[in-house]
Design an enzyme around this catalytic site. Sequence first.
Site, PDB file in Angstrom:
ATOM      1  N   ASP A 189       0.891  -1.180  -0.064  1.00  0.00           N
ATOM      2  CA  ASP A 189      -0.130  -0.196  -0.079  1.00  0.00           C
ATOM      3  C   ASP A 189       0.937   1.140  -0.034  1.00  0.00           C
ATOM      4  O   ASP A 189       2.186   1.018   0.119  1.00  0.00           O
ATOM      5  CB  ASP A 189      -1.024  -0.167   1.320  1.00  0.00           C
ATOM      6  CG  ASP A 189      -0.460  -0.144   2.516  1.00  0.00           C
ATOM      7  OD1 ASP A 189       0.742   0.154   2.535  1.00  0.00           O
ATOM      8  OD2 ASP A 189      -1.044  -0.608   3.280  1.00  0.00           O
ATOM      9  N   ASP A 243      -5.930   2.149  -1.000  1.00  0.00           N
ATOM     10  CA  ASP A 243      -4.539   2.295  -1.330  1.00  0.00           C
ATOM     11  C   ASP A 243      -3.840   0.906  -1.242  1.00  0.00           C
ATOM     12  O   ASP A 243      -2.655   0.781  -1.418  1.00  0.00           O
ATOM     13  CB  ASP A 243      -3.810   3.324  -0.451  1.00  0.00           C
ATOM     14  CG  ASP A 243      -3.542   2.805   0.930  1.00  0.00           C
ATOM     15  OD1 ASP A 243      -4.317   2.367   1.242  1.00  0.00           O
ATOM     16  OD2 ASP A 243      -2.349   3.080   1.436  1.00  0.00           O
TER      17      ASP A 243
END
Length: 314
Positions: A191, A234
């Site tokens: 991420d 994300d």
Amino acid sequence: MLQILASALNAFPVACFLINSEHRVIHWNMACEVLTGVSARVIVGTKDQGKAFYACDRMVMADLVLDGAASNQVDALYHGKFRPSSTVPGTYEAEDFFPNFGKEGRWLYFTAARICDVHGTPIGAIETLQDVTARQQAEAALHLSNERFKALSWIDDLTQLYNSRRFHEVLDNEISRAARYAHPLSLMVFDIDYFKQINDTHGHQEGDRVLRLIAEQLRQWQREADHLFRFGGDEFAVILPETNAAAAHSAATRLVEAWRQFNGNGAGAATHGSTLSVGVTQLKADDTAETLVRRADQAAYEAKRLGRDRVIGA
């Protein structure tokens, strides 16, 4: 009686023809003339029925049922395209594409049955044919539409990468394949570091911009066999077939370095100086999809704990 039968068949809107016990055409109705483009005057009295439908002279369904052909003999000519009648033994129906009809060919549904005298002796056969091209085209269009809809349901709108739904399907398939052939398989998850701060400080549009840039970098970085996914938020994942732990770690390191270089080449403002924390792991003999993902996730968390902007293997 024969004249009445001939008149009835000519008035019949479905294409059909009759052959006698010698396989000679004895009737070719008007609908069959229209369908095939072959006139009754030319074909009646011949054994050329096969030439009306195929590029070469061959038996048609009526010839097969007249000879009492078994299913395996019918299958030799109509493999996977026919089925026995559920009502009349020795009768078959089929659907096939005939490329020699018209400019683009036609799909025909056809049936054939023996004709017997009062003693049960075969004296001929009848075959009927219907043009089902429109239905086939409609079904093909519907199938294509369904496939397109299915494909769209796999795609993340923002990044155009595969989504989490597709991830689980592909991962299950790749695990099965790796186990079957005893080939390596690795998983990478990552991420964006401090992504929440980007959203909070600069707004979600800027956060979306960073996600799209990550997706572009991933597409440039990936190998042909790799599968790219956005889980949501994300979080991203990459399934790496035919890849062991060392090669996966090396590939992940190249991605982290590529993102650093991208930032350093003037994109830092667009990416807000973001970095990546990556976890990689290789499939083990006793792994399930769940344990494999959990181990990669834990490695990514460890990368964050150790300072972010790095790759950790597990």
